[in-house]
Design a protein around this motif. Structure first.
Motif: not given
Length: 123
Positions: A68-83
């Protein structure tokens, strides 16, 4: 200019979960498309996932339903949750940023790249 710094890689076992993070510099993060690519030993770098400026997500068939990819624009961060990680997920994972053109699967659409973070999954 945008600088990207990935973190969160590691050595895991099959079935484990891991979250990668990518922090971007710059004030225009929210307008960029963000992508994750990976390169396994001896293979070409390949698309994994992307998220548009409007948070629409796109996935490679090989990770659909597990990542799952997600982003938090307030933190200038993109995540990749890998299960449910598999040994074939072993690779260096790269974060990328580019002007949102509506096309997300191709490396040439991204202007900025991180240095990569290693993910190793043992069986």
């Amino acid at each position: 200019q945008v600088q990207l710094v990935e973190s969160g890689g590691g050595l895991l076992q099959a079935g484990d979960s891991l979250r990668l993070s990518c922090v971007a510099s710059g004030r225009t993060f929210s307008s960029y498309a963000m992508g994750w690519f990976r390169q396994a030993p001896g293979k070409e770098r390949e698309f994994v996932a992307a998220i548009s400026w409007s948070a629409t997500t796109y996935y490679a068939d090989s990770v659909e339903g597990r990542f799952t990819i997600s982003r938090d624009n307030a933190k200038n961060t993109v995540y990749l949750q890998m299960n449910s990680l598999k040994p074939e997920d072993t690779a260096v994972y790269y974060c990328a940023a580019g002007v949102d053109s509506g096309t997300y699967y191709y490396q040439y659409k991204y202007d900025y790249w991180g240095q990569g973070t290693q993910v190793t999954v043992s069986s």
